[in-house]
Design a protein around this motif. Structure first.
Motif, PDB file in Angstrom:
ATOM      1  N   ILE A 170      26.462  24.575  63.144  1.00  0.00           N
ATOM      2  CA  ILE A 170      26.669  24.053  61.794  1.00  0.00           C
ATOM      3  C   ILE A 170      25.553  24.608  60.913  1.00  0.00           C
ATOM      4  O   ILE A 170      24.379  24.275  61.088  1.00  0.00           O
ATOM      5  CB  ILE A 170      26.660  22.513  61.785  1.00  0.00           C
ATOM      6  CG1 ILE A 170      27.779  21.987  62.685  1.00  0.00           C
ATOM      7  CG2 ILE A 170      26.825  21.989  60.357  1.00  0.00           C
ATOM      8  CD1 ILE A 170      27.769  20.481  62.880  1.00  0.00           C
ATOM      9  N   ALA A 198      23.709  24.438  57.982  1.00  0.00           N
ATOM     10  CA  ALA A 198      23.335  23.595  56.844  1.00  0.00           C
ATOM     11  C   ALA A 198      22.128  24.185  56.129  1.00  0.00           C
ATOM     12  O   ALA A 198      21.365  23.480  55.479  1.00  0.00           O
ATOM     13  CB  ALA A 198      23.033  22.179  57.328  1.00  0.00           C
ATOM     14  N   THR A 237      22.622  10.769  52.958  1.00  0.00           N
ATOM     15  CA  THR A 237      21.553  11.568  53.565  1.00  0.00           C
ATOM     16  C   THR A 237      20.207  10.875  53.438  1.00  0.00           C
ATOM     17  O   THR A 237      19.454  10.757  54.415  1.00  0.00           O
ATOM     18  CB  THR A 237      21.499  12.967  52.912  1.00  0.00           C
ATOM     19  OG1 THR A 237      22.772  13.607  53.079  1.00  0.00           O
ATOM     20  CG2 THR A 237      20.413  13.816  53.524  1.00  0.00           C
ATOM     21  N   GLU A 283      20.868  21.542  69.452  1.00  0.00           N
ATOM     22  CA  GLU A 283      21.937  20.790  68.791  1.00  0.00           C
ATOM     23  C   GLU A 283      22.916  21.670  68.018  1.00  0.00           C
ATOM     24  O   GLU A 283      23.932  21.186  67.518  1.00  0.00           O
ATOM     25  CB  GLU A 283      21.335  19.743  67.841  1.00  0.00           C
ATOM     26  CG  GLU A 283      20.459  18.698  68.526  1.00  0.00           C
ATOM     27  CD  GLU A 283      21.282  17.702  69.352  1.00  0.00           C
ATOM     28  OE1 GLU A 283      22.523  17.764  69.301  1.00  0.00           O
ATOM     29  OE2 GLU A 283      20.685  16.861  70.045  1.00  0.00           O
ATOM     30  N   ILE A 343      22.379  23.074  65.094  1.00  0.00           N
ATOM     31  CA  ILE A 343      22.272  22.819  63.650  1.00  0.00           C
ATOM     32  C   ILE A 343      21.235  23.763  63.055  1.00  0.00           C
ATOM     33  O   ILE A 343      20.089  23.820  63.526  1.00  0.00           O
ATOM     34  CB  ILE A 343      21.891  21.355  63.365  1.00  0.00           C
ATOM     35  CG1 ILE A 343      23.009  20.435  63.854  1.00  0.00           C
ATOM     36  CG2 ILE A 343      21.625  21.141  61.881  1.00  0.00           C
ATOM     37  CD1 ILE A 343      22.644  18.984  63.846  1.00  0.00           C
ATOM     38  N   MET A 386      17.887  20.916  54.038  1.00  0.00           N
ATOM     39  CA  MET A 386      19.245  20.803  54.552  1.00  0.00           C
ATOM     40  C   MET A 386      20.200  20.614  53.387  1.00  0.00           C
ATOM     41  O   MET A 386      19.938  19.825  52.477  1.00  0.00           O
ATOM     42  CB  MET A 386      19.356  19.591  55.488  1.00  0.00           C
ATOM     43  CG  MET A 386      20.726  19.469  56.153  1.00  0.00           C
ATOM     44  SD  MET A 386      20.942  17.913  57.038  1.00  0.00           S
ATOM     45  CE  MET A 386      21.515  16.861  55.696  1.00  0.00           C
ATOM     46  N   PRO A 415      28.239  19.737  53.900  1.00  0.00           N
ATOM     47  CA  PRO A 415      29.287  19.525  54.912  1.00  0.00           C
ATOM     48  C   PRO A 415      30.183  18.340  54.560  1.00  0.00           C
ATOM     49  O   PRO A 415      29.728  17.379  53.926  1.00  0.00           O
ATOM     50  CB  PRO A 415      28.484  19.248  56.194  1.00  0.00           C
ATOM     51  CG  PRO A 415      27.178  19.937  55.987  1.00  0.00           C
ATOM     52  CD  PRO A 415      26.894  19.796  54.514  1.00  0.00           C
ATOM     53  N   LYS A 456      31.557  15.302  59.003  1.00  0.00           N
ATOM     54  CA  LYS A 456      30.694  16.261  59.701  1.00  0.00           C
ATOM     55  C   LYS A 456      29.235  16.020  59.346  1.00  0.00           C
ATOM     56  O   LYS A 456      28.341  16.165  60.206  1.00  0.00           O
ATOM     57  CB  LYS A 456      31.100  17.695  59.367  1.00  0.00           C
ATOM     58  CG  LYS A 456      30.293  18.747  60.133  1.00  0.00           C
ATOM     59  CD  LYS A 456      30.867  20.145  59.986  1.00  0.00           C
ATOM     60  CE  LYS A 456      32.007  20.370  60.947  1.00  0.00           C
ATOM     61  NZ  LYS A 456      32.417  21.793  61.027  1.00  0.00           N
ATOM     62  N   LEU A 457      28.963  15.647  58.103  1.00  0.00           N
ATOM     63  CA  LEU A 457      27.590  15.353  57.685  1.00  0.00           C
ATOM     64  C   LEU A 457      27.025  14.186  58.492  1.00  0.00           C
ATOM     65  O   LEU A 457      25.855  14.204  58.895  1.00  0.00           O
ATOM     66  CB  LEU A 457      27.539  15.050  56.190  1.00  0.00           C
ATOM     67  CG  LEU A 457      26.155  14.732  55.614  1.00  0.00           C
ATOM     68  CD1 LEU A 457      25.212  15.918  55.768  1.00  0.00           C
ATOM     69  CD2 LEU A 457      26.255  14.321  54.138  1.00  0.00           C
ATOM     70  N   VAL A 484      25.959  15.555  61.743  1.00  0.00           N
ATOM     71  CA  VAL A 484      24.727  16.330  61.576  1.00  0.00           C
ATOM     72  C   VAL A 484      23.523  15.401  61.485  1.00  0.00           C
ATOM     73  O   VAL A 484      22.498  15.610  62.163  1.00  0.00           O
ATOM     74  CB  VAL A 484      24.813  17.228  60.323  1.00  0.00           C
ATOM     75  CG1 VAL A 484      23.451  17.834  59.995  1.00  0.00           C
ATOM     76  CG2 VAL A 484      25.842  18.325  60.515  1.00  0.00           C
ATOM     77  N   LYS A 499      22.743  13.842  64.842  1.00  0.00           N
ATOM     78  CA  LYS A 499      22.154  14.817  65.765  1.00  0.00           C
ATOM     79  C   LYS A 499      20.681  15.064  65.417  1.00  0.00           C
ATOM     80  O   LYS A 499      19.834  15.166  66.312  1.00  0.00           O
ATOM     81  CB  LYS A 499      22.932  16.135  65.706  1.00  0.00           C
ATOM     82  CG  LYS A 499      24.237  16.139  66.504  1.00  0.00           C
ATOM     83  CD  LYS A 499      24.978  17.457  66.294  1.00  0.00           C
ATOM     84  CE  LYS A 499      26.179  17.578  67.202  1.00  0.00           C
ATOM     85  NZ  LYS A 499      25.949  18.383  68.398  1.00  0.00           N
ATOM     86  N   ILE A 500      20.384  15.181  64.133  1.00  0.00           N
ATOM     87  CA  ILE A 500      18.991  15.390  63.716  1.00  0.00           C
ATOM     88  C   ILE A 500      18.158  14.168  64.081  1.00  0.00           C
ATOM     89  O   ILE A 500      17.026  14.286  64.570  1.00  0.00           O
ATOM     90  CB  ILE A 500      18.905  15.696  62.209  1.00  0.00           C
ATOM     91  CG1 ILE A 500      19.578  17.033  61.888  1.00  0.00           C
ATOM     92  CG2 ILE A 500      17.447  15.714  61.734  1.00  0.00           C
ATOM     93  CD1 ILE A 500      19.717  17.340  60.409  1.00  0.00           C
TER      94      ILE A 500
END
Length: 510
Positions: free
Chosen positions: A79, A81, A408, A461, A463, A482, A486, A490-491, A494, A497-498
């Motif tokens: 991904i 980003a 975010t 990951e 990303i 970032m 997305p 999907k965001l 992300v 995962k972060i």
């Protein structure tokens, strides 16, 4: 280097060693080294760095290839980003823009009743302004005249009636092309007289790259992270005063809304910047490509030109300025068409003649990009058939971005060791990350700590982010940039995962 060649003459022991190929011969033919090598190339180019497409992105491309070839990874896709490329992230093109571009590209479609009349009308007008009625023809170097007229009308409307002269509008290959063109005009001098250009830190790497290429002096002024990346006039004064010891500060660059930091400047801040530019006799460059991307409550976009003219003739008749806009950002996201414009204010007439000459060298900006820009500055009107759909699509894109900006910020601020300012505007977040000392020490053996962090994130990951060191940051702090582009679902993945990676990374090095 060429391999060493040994030539032994028959009946003798005379051996020719040709480690220096420029002086020797192979089979009697002179053999010289390459004309262009790292040692003989333009040294300024070697100093250019562009983190947004740097080593981490190159590694991301390699991983994508490995995945296609069947390699087993802890993830199934990369991904990216790292860059504000809206359509690559899944954003759908705005219908009206693409309809008109399709008509311009293949005029036979003008006979097709599937296309609305307002789209056909725009296409005929654009084609009528092109040589041979084709967007495949060159245009005037400054850009198609009727497009420049539409840009001027757009600026007038945006700024509440403040006049805009089409002769001051220069169409460009995205905003980047116009920014570099203005810097080319501005940079001169040698030694302590060399032009200094003030850029914000963190900054968009186009600026540092262009200054390195032009051999200009980069003057850093730091945004205040503790105050939502605000701009402080005291910091501008510190930067320009220190710079005068070793260069000639002539230019002040502002990005509003901010990239990579996402802040939106208040009207008062813009007034203060204009006063500062006048007092210090600086040329002002206002990068305003995210002007429609404002999300935070209480924030609004104010163009530098509007504020300049509302401050009265003392400023509006003297402060020299260029402002920039693009088709790549906002709700359009049409990065690949490379459309943009620059408006110049109070530029010396003799310099304008030189500017015309400079843009003539590259013949003209891409004509499809000019056509697209015309639709951005002259969208469907309320009485036209495409207006309802256009406004629905535009509003949906900007509303989704606003929601993703809030999401975010909220998620990152729940992670111990990540601090995220509100994303007031633009398309990015630039959170601060706290890295354990052991991780910092390990990274220093081969790379800067936030690059080490981002590379590990990519490998584990899938990303791809850009380390803060690629944009500049205060000593001892670490960040990443970032994009919030997305799709929402999907965001969320992300961000999760972060979050998981950061906790795992911190634990590993604690």
């Amino acid at each position: 280097m060429h391999e060493r060649v040994k030539s032994q003459r028959v009946g003798t022991k005379n051996i020719l060693h040709t480690s220096n190929m420029s002086q020797e011969a192979v089979n009697g033919v002179p053999c010289r080294g390459k004309v262009l090598t790292l040692d003989t190339m333009n040294p300024n180019v070697k100093r250019v760095e562009y983190a947004v497409r740097g080593p981490i992105v190159q590694r991301a491309v390699q991983i994508e290839k490995e995945l296609r070839e069947g390699a087993k990874k802890p993830f199934t896709e990369v991904i990216k980003a790292n860059i504000g490329d809206a359509h690559a992230m899944g954003q759908k093109p705005v219908t009206f823009l693409r309809q008109v571009l399709a008509l311009c590209s293949y005029p036979e479609l003008l006979e097709d009743n599937k296309f609305p009349e307002d789209a056909k009308k725009r296409a005929r007008r654009i084609l009528g302004a092109c040589g041979g009625q084709s967007i495949g023809a060159y245009s005037a170097s400054q850009g198609i005249e009727c497009v420049r007229q539409d840009v001027a009308r757009y600026i007038e409307k945006r700024d509440g009636g403040i006049p805009s002269n089409p002769d001051n509008i220069y169409l460009s290959t995205g905003a980047s092309d116009a920014i570099v063109t203005m810097l080319k005009l501005l940079v001169c001098g040698e030694g302590r007289g060399r032009t200094g250009v003030m850029i914000s830190i963190p900054q968009y790497p186009l600026y540092s790259a262009a200054l390195a290429d032009l051999g200009a002096v980069q003057i850093n002024y730091y945004l205040d992270e503790d105050k939502c990346w605000s701009l402080d006039i005291k910091e501008l004064r510190r930067a320009v005063t220190e710079a005068r010891q070793h260069c000639n500060p002539r230019v002040l660059c502002i990005i509003n809304p901010g990239n990579p930091t996402g802040q939106v400047q208040s009207r008062q801040c813009i007034e203060d910047v204009i006063r500062f530019a006048k007092e210090e006799h600086l040329f002002l460059m206002a990068d305003e490509v995210y002007q429609d991307n404002v999300y935070a409550e209480g924030c609004a976009f104010h163009s530098f030109k509007k504020v300049l003219f509302e401050m009265g003739p003392e400023y509006s008749s003297t402060v020299e300025m260029a402002s920039f806009h693009s088709t790549s950002k906002c709700y359009m996201g049409e990065c690949g068409f490379r459309g943009g414009y620059m408006e110049v204010i109070n530029l010396d007439p003799e310099v304008k003649a030189q500017l015309i000459k400079l843009v003539s060298v590259r013949l003209c900006p891409p004509v499809p990009g000019q056509a697209l820009l015309d639709l951005v500055v002259n969208p469907p009107q309320p009485d036209e058939p495409s207006h309802t759909t256009f406004m629905k699509e535009r509003t949906a894109v900007l509303a989704a971005l606003a929601e993703k900006a809030r999401l975010t910020e909220q998620v990152f601020n729940t992670v111990p060791g990540i601090t995220c300012n509100p994303v007031q505007g633009a398309m990015y977040t630039f959170p601060r990350i706290t890295l354990p000392q052991k991780a910092i020490d390990k990274a220093k053996a081969g790379q800067v700590p936030d690059m080490f962090y981002c590379m590990r994130l990519l490998e584990e990951e899938g990303i791809c982010l850009v380390p803060g060191s690629g944009f500049g940051q205060r000593e001892g702090t670490f960040h990443f940039r970032m994009t919030i582009l997305p799709p929402t679902e999907k965001l969320k993945i992300v961000l999760q995962k972060i979050r998981d990676f950061h906790q795992r990374f911190t634990q590993e090095f604690s």
